[in-house]
Design a protein around this motif. Structure first.
Motif, PDB file in Angstrom:
ATOM      1  N   PRO A 138      42.446  41.037  28.180  1.00  0.00           N
ATOM      2  CA  PRO A 138      42.436  41.344  29.619  1.00  0.00           C
ATOM      3  C   PRO A 138      43.867  41.481  30.137  1.00  0.00           C
ATOM      4  O   PRO A 138      44.743  40.697  29.783  1.00  0.00           O
ATOM      5  N   ARG A 139      44.085  42.492  30.942  1.00  0.00           N
ATOM      6  CA  ARG A 139      45.395  42.710  31.562  1.00  0.00           C
ATOM      7  C   ARG A 139      45.620  41.621  32.604  1.00  0.00           C
ATOM      8  O   ARG A 139      44.674  41.131  33.221  1.00  0.00           O
ATOM      9  N   ALA A 140      46.861  41.206  32.803  1.00  0.00           N
ATOM     10  CA  ALA A 140      47.189  40.197  33.815  1.00  0.00           C
ATOM     11  C   ALA A 140      46.579  40.611  35.152  1.00  0.00           C
ATOM     12  O   ALA A 140      46.706  41.763  35.560  1.00  0.00           O
ATOM     13  N   GLY A 141      45.908  39.689  35.790  1.00  0.00           N
ATOM     14  CA  GLY A 141      45.282  39.964  37.076  1.00  0.00           C
ATOM     15  C   GLY A 141      43.826  40.370  36.983  1.00  0.00           C
ATOM     16  O   GLY A 141      43.155  40.497  38.007  1.00  0.00           O
ATOM     17  N   THR A 142      43.325  40.603  35.772  1.00  0.00           N
ATOM     18  CA  THR A 142      41.916  40.965  35.614  1.00  0.00           C
ATOM     19  C   THR A 142      41.062  39.716  35.710  1.00  0.00           C
ATOM     20  O   THR A 142      41.265  38.764  34.957  1.00  0.00           O
ATOM     21  N   ASP A 143      40.131  39.713  36.644  1.00  0.00           N
ATOM     22  CA  ASP A 143      39.189  38.607  36.799  1.00  0.00           C
ATOM     23  C   ASP A 143      37.971  38.907  35.940  1.00  0.00           C
ATOM     24  O   ASP A 143      37.004  39.541  36.396  1.00  0.00           O
TER      25      ASP A 143
END
Length: 101
Positions: free
Chosen positions: A66-71
């Motif tokens: 998951p990319r940083a900031g992906t919830d």
């Protein structure tokens, strides 16, 4: 004369607006999408994912991060194939980082 100056000023303002307008968004990353489809096909999962989606745990097991900031908790699990393909085309705006892209 006043009308000529006003017209010239308006033309200059329009030219400046065009010069500082943001660039159009980048083209979709279809190479990444094709690579992702290839990974699914090579693993024999393409048909299953097309029918039932891709479990996030399966994606993570092959190196997807998951990319940083992906919830991740807010995402549907499994991810529909249409979402997986769209995310591959999203480039740096994608929800996940794919090792094959």
């Amino acid at each position: 004369m006043h009308k000529l100056v006003t017209t010239a000023a308006a033309a200059a303002a329009a030219a400046l607006a065009v010069a500082v307008a943001p660039a159009a968004s980048a083209a979709p990353d279809t190479d990444c999408q094709r690579a992702g489809m290839g990974v699914l096909k090579d693993a024999g999962l393409f048909s299953a994912v097309a029918k039932g989606g891709l479990p996030i745990s399966t994606a993570v097991s092959v190196g997807v991060v998951p990319r940083a900031g992906t919830d991740v908790a807010s995402l549907p699990d499994p991810l529909p194939l249409s979402v997986v393909l769209a995310d591959h085309r999203a480039g740096d705006s994608s929800l996940f980082i794919y090792p094959w892209c």
